[in-house]
Design a protein around this motif. Structure first.
Motif, PDB file in Angstrom:
ATOM      1  N   ILE A   1       0.827  -1.206   0.000  1.00  0.00           N
ATOM      2  CA  ILE A   1       0.000   0.000   0.000  1.00  0.00           C
ATOM      3  C   ILE A   1       0.865   1.260   0.000  1.00  0.00           C
ATOM      4  O   ILE A   1       0.465   2.289  -0.531  1.00  0.00           O
ATOM      5  N   TYR A   2       2.060   1.182   0.554  1.00  0.00           N
ATOM      6  CA  TYR A   2       2.939   2.339   0.602  1.00  0.00           C
ATOM      7  C   TYR A   2       3.184   2.979  -0.765  1.00  0.00           C
ATOM      8  O   TYR A   2       3.076   4.193  -0.897  1.00  0.00           O
ATOM      9  N   PRO A   3       3.520   2.212  -1.808  1.00  0.00           N
ATOM     10  CA  PRO A   3       3.737   2.856  -3.113  1.00  0.00           C
ATOM     11  C   PRO A   3       2.463   3.491  -3.688  1.00  0.00           C
ATOM     12  O   PRO A   3       2.549   4.439  -4.462  1.00  0.00           O
ATOM     13  N   LEU A   4       1.301   2.981  -3.322  1.00  0.00           N
ATOM     14  CA  LEU A   4       0.047   3.513  -3.863  1.00  0.00           C
ATOM     15  C   LEU A   4      -0.421   4.764  -3.132  1.00  0.00           C
ATOM     16  O   LEU A   4      -0.822   5.742  -3.759  1.00  0.00           O
ATOM     17  N   LEU A   5      -0.413   4.730  -1.789  1.00  0.00           N
ATOM     18  CA  LEU A   5      -0.988   5.816  -0.990  1.00  0.00           C
ATOM     19  C   LEU A   5      -0.026   6.457  -0.005  1.00  0.00           C
ATOM     20  O   LEU A   5      -0.337   7.496   0.564  1.00  0.00           O
ATOM     21  N   GLY A   6       1.105   5.829   0.242  1.00  0.00           N
ATOM     22  CA  GLY A   6       2.019   6.333   1.247  1.00  0.00           C
ATOM     23  C   GLY A   6       1.644   5.812   2.624  1.00  0.00           C
ATOM     24  O   GLY A   6       0.777   4.958   2.763  1.00  0.00           O
ATOM     25  N   PRO A   7       2.276   6.359   3.659  1.00  0.00           N
ATOM     26  CA  PRO A   7       1.952   5.913   5.021  1.00  0.00           C
ATOM     27  C   PRO A   7       0.571   6.410   5.431  1.00  0.00           C
ATOM     28  O   PRO A   7       0.021   7.325   4.817  1.00  0.00           O
ATOM     29  N   PRO A   8      -0.018   5.842   6.478  1.00  0.00           N
ATOM     30  CA  PRO A   8      -1.340   6.291   6.910  1.00  0.00           C
ATOM     31  C   PRO A   8      -1.304   7.767   7.320  1.00  0.00           C
ATOM     32  O   PRO A   8      -0.289   8.257   7.811  1.00  0.00           O
ATOM     33  N   HIS A   9      -2.409   8.458   7.125  1.00  0.00           N
ATOM     34  CA  HIS A   9      -2.455   9.907   7.327  1.00  0.00           C
ATOM     35  C   HIS A   9      -2.770  10.340   8.744  1.00  0.00           C
ATOM     36  O   HIS A   9      -2.752  11.525   9.039  1.00  0.00           O
ATOM     37  N   PHE A  10      -3.083   9.421   9.622  1.00  0.00           N
ATOM     38  CA  PHE A  10      -3.457   9.799  10.979  1.00  0.00           C
ATOM     39  C   PHE A  10      -2.494   9.250  12.021  1.00  0.00           C
ATOM     40  O   PHE A  10      -2.866   9.012  13.158  1.00  0.00           O
ATOM     41  N   GLY A  11      -1.257   9.024  11.647  1.00  0.00           N
ATOM     42  CA  GLY A  11      -0.239   8.612  12.590  1.00  0.00           C
ATOM     43  C   GLY A  11      -0.336   7.175  13.067  1.00  0.00           C
ATOM     44  O   GLY A  11       0.336   6.811  14.020  1.00  0.00           O
ATOM     45  N   GLU A  12      -1.135   6.341  12.418  1.00  0.00           N
ATOM     46  CA  GLU A  12      -1.203   4.931  12.807  1.00  0.00           C
ATOM     47  C   GLU A  12       0.011   4.220  12.208  1.00  0.00           C
ATOM     48  O   GLU A  12       0.232   4.297  11.026  1.00  0.00           O
ATOM     49  N   GLY A  13       0.758   3.560  13.025  1.00  0.00           N
ATOM     50  CA  GLY A  13       1.918   2.833  12.526  1.00  0.00           C
ATOM     51  C   GLY A  13       1.715   1.348  12.652  1.00  0.00           C
ATOM     52  O   GLY A  13       1.448   0.648  11.703  1.00  0.00           O
TER      53      GLY A  13
ATOM     54  N   ALA B   1     -13.328  14.911 -12.732  1.00  0.00           N
ATOM     55  CA  ALA B   1     -13.330  14.378 -14.097  1.00  0.00           C
ATOM     56  C   ALA B   1     -11.876  14.262 -14.542  1.00  0.00           C
ATOM     57  O   ALA B   1     -11.002  14.943 -13.995  1.00  0.00           O
ATOM     58  N   PRO B   2     -11.579  13.407 -15.521  1.00  0.00           N
ATOM     59  CA  PRO B   2     -10.203  13.293 -16.004  1.00  0.00           C
ATOM     60  C   PRO B   2      -9.678  14.653 -16.478  1.00  0.00           C
ATOM     61  O   PRO B   2     -10.330  15.355 -17.238  1.00  0.00           O
ATOM     62  N   GLY B   3      -8.513  15.034 -15.965  1.00  0.00           N
ATOM     63  CA  GLY B   3      -7.906  16.310 -16.343  1.00  0.00           C
ATOM     64  C   GLY B   3      -8.462  17.501 -15.580  1.00  0.00           C
ATOM     65  O   GLY B   3      -8.040  18.630 -15.810  1.00  0.00           O
ATOM     66  N   SER B   4      -9.384  17.287 -14.684  1.00  0.00           N
ATOM     67  CA  SER B   4     -10.010  18.371 -13.926  1.00  0.00           C
ATOM     68  C   SER B   4      -9.143  18.780 -12.740  1.00  0.00           C
ATOM     69  O   SER B   4      -8.432  17.960 -12.161  1.00  0.00           O
ATOM     70  N   VAL B   5      -9.223  20.049 -12.374  1.00  0.00           N
ATOM     71  CA  VAL B   5      -8.507  20.556 -11.215  1.00  0.00           C
ATOM     72  C   VAL B   5      -9.336  20.334  -9.943  1.00  0.00           C
ATOM     73  O   VAL B   5      -8.790  20.185  -8.853  1.00  0.00           O
ATOM     74  N   GLU B   6     -10.649  20.268 -10.090  1.00  0.00           N
ATOM     75  CA  GLU B   6     -11.533  20.057  -8.947  1.00  0.00           C
ATOM     76  C   GLU B   6     -11.348  18.636  -8.402  1.00  0.00           C
ATOM     77  O   GLU B   6     -11.142  17.694  -9.168  1.00  0.00           O
ATOM     78  N   ARG B   7     -11.435  18.530  -7.073  1.00  0.00           N
ATOM     79  CA  ARG B   7     -11.236  17.230  -6.440  1.00  0.00           C
ATOM     80  C   ARG B   7     -12.359  16.948  -5.441  1.00  0.00           C
ATOM     81  O   ARG B   7     -12.941  17.851  -4.871  1.00  0.00           O
ATOM     82  N   VAL B   8     -12.616  15.660  -5.226  1.00  0.00           N
ATOM     83  CA  VAL B   8     -13.592  15.192  -4.245  1.00  0.00           C
ATOM     84  C   VAL B   8     -12.806  14.611  -3.073  1.00  0.00           C
ATOM     85  O   VAL B   8     -11.900  13.799  -3.270  1.00  0.00           O
ATOM     86  N   ARG B   9     -13.161  15.007  -1.857  1.00  0.00           N
ATOM     87  CA  ARG B   9     -12.474  14.532  -0.655  1.00  0.00           C
ATOM     88  C   ARG B   9     -13.179  13.288  -0.112  1.00  0.00           C
ATOM     89  O   ARG B   9     -14.387  13.280   0.072  1.00  0.00           O
ATOM     90  N   CYS B  10     -12.405  12.234   0.180  1.00  0.00           N
ATOM     91  CA  CYS B  10     -12.957  10.975   0.694  1.00  0.00           C
ATOM     92  C   CYS B  10     -12.099  10.467   1.839  1.00  0.00           C
ATOM     93  O   CYS B  10     -10.883  10.649   1.840  1.00  0.00           O
ATOM     94  N   ARG B  11     -12.742   9.806   2.790  1.00  0.00           N
ATOM     95  CA  ARG B  11     -12.029   9.130   3.877  1.00  0.00           C
ATOM     96  C   ARG B  11     -12.146   7.632   3.678  1.00  0.00           C
ATOM     97  O   ARG B  11     -13.222   7.108   3.432  1.00  0.00           O
ATOM     98  N   MET B  12     -11.008   6.945   3.806  1.00  0.00           N
ATOM     99  CA  MET B  12     -10.961   5.502   3.617  1.00  0.00           C
ATOM    100  C   MET B  12     -10.205   4.878   4.784  1.00  0.00           C
ATOM    101  O   MET B  12      -9.217   5.430   5.261  1.00  0.00           O
TER     102      MET B  12
ATOM    103  N   TYR C   1      -6.999   7.001   5.775  1.00  0.00           N
ATOM    104  CA  TYR C   1      -6.473   7.878   4.722  1.00  0.00           C
ATOM    105  C   TYR C   1      -7.492   8.942   4.361  1.00  0.00           C
ATOM    106  O   TYR C   1      -8.700   8.720   4.432  1.00  0.00           O
ATOM    107  N   VAL C   2      -6.959  10.099   3.935  1.00  0.00           N
ATOM    108  CA  VAL C   2      -7.761  11.136   3.298  1.00  0.00           C
ATOM    109  C   VAL C   2      -7.322  11.131   1.840  1.00  0.00           C
ATOM    110  O   VAL C   2      -6.144  11.347   1.534  1.00  0.00           O
ATOM    111  N   LEU C   3      -8.254  10.862   0.952  1.00  0.00           N
ATOM    112  CA  LEU C   3      -7.951  10.768  -0.473  1.00  0.00           C
ATOM    113  C   LEU C   3      -8.722  11.825  -1.239  1.00  0.00           C
ATOM    114  O   LEU C   3      -9.863  12.139  -0.909  1.00  0.00           O
TER     115      LEU C   3
END
Length: 144
Positions: free
Chosen positions: A74-86, A100-111, A93-95
């Motif tokens: 998962i590290y190469p895909l998303l990096g380390p966890p975003h809330f300090g869980e080791g 849309a493809p090529g769009s600057v606008e982003r949707v915020r999601c928690r996973m 994660y916050v993703l």
């Protein structure tokens, strides 16, 4: 001489079933499909959680995180966890996904990714992927 031949014949006969079992090919793994659930109660309120930077990724790359995937893949895909869980069985994660493809606008999601270690195995693998909102789970499931 006859007893040696007879003993060798018996041993060969006894070893044949064991050798046949040892040479039997393992079954082919079933195709892994993306499975995720939605559970808003699984996410804790962290201080300044709404200001977390997170990471911008494509839904197709998140779709690769399926049950059975090694924890360190998962590290190469998303990096380390975003809330300090080791060293825990849950990573949050916050993703951000492009609208849309090529769009600057982003949707915020928690996973949240939950892990398990199967008995007798060393590696820790993904057991479940949980989303805070259904729209995020649908976005990743629809990715191709």
């Amino acid at each position: 001489m006859k007893t040696r031949f007879l003993a060798l014949t018996i041993l060969t006969g006894l070893m044949s079933p064991a050798a046949a079992v040892a040479q039997k090919a393992p079954p082919a793994p079933a195709a892994t499909t993306y499975v995720a659930s939605v559970d808003p109660s699984a996410f804790h309120k962290a201080p300044l959680e709404h200001k977390k930077l997170g990471v911008t990724v494509s839904p197709a790359s998140v779709r690769l995180i399926t049950p059975g995937v090694d924890k360190f893949s998962i590290y190469p895909l998303l990096g380390p966890p975003h809330f300090g869980e080791g060293i825990t069985r849950r990573w949050n994660y916050v993703l951000f996904f492009p609208v849309a493809p090529g769009s600057v606008e982003r949707v915020r999601c928690r996973m949240q990714i939950r892990f398990e270690r199967q008995r007798g195995r060393y590696s820790v693998t993904v057991s479940e992927v949980i989303w805070q909102e259904q729209s995020c789970a649908d976005r990743v499931a629809a990715a191709s």
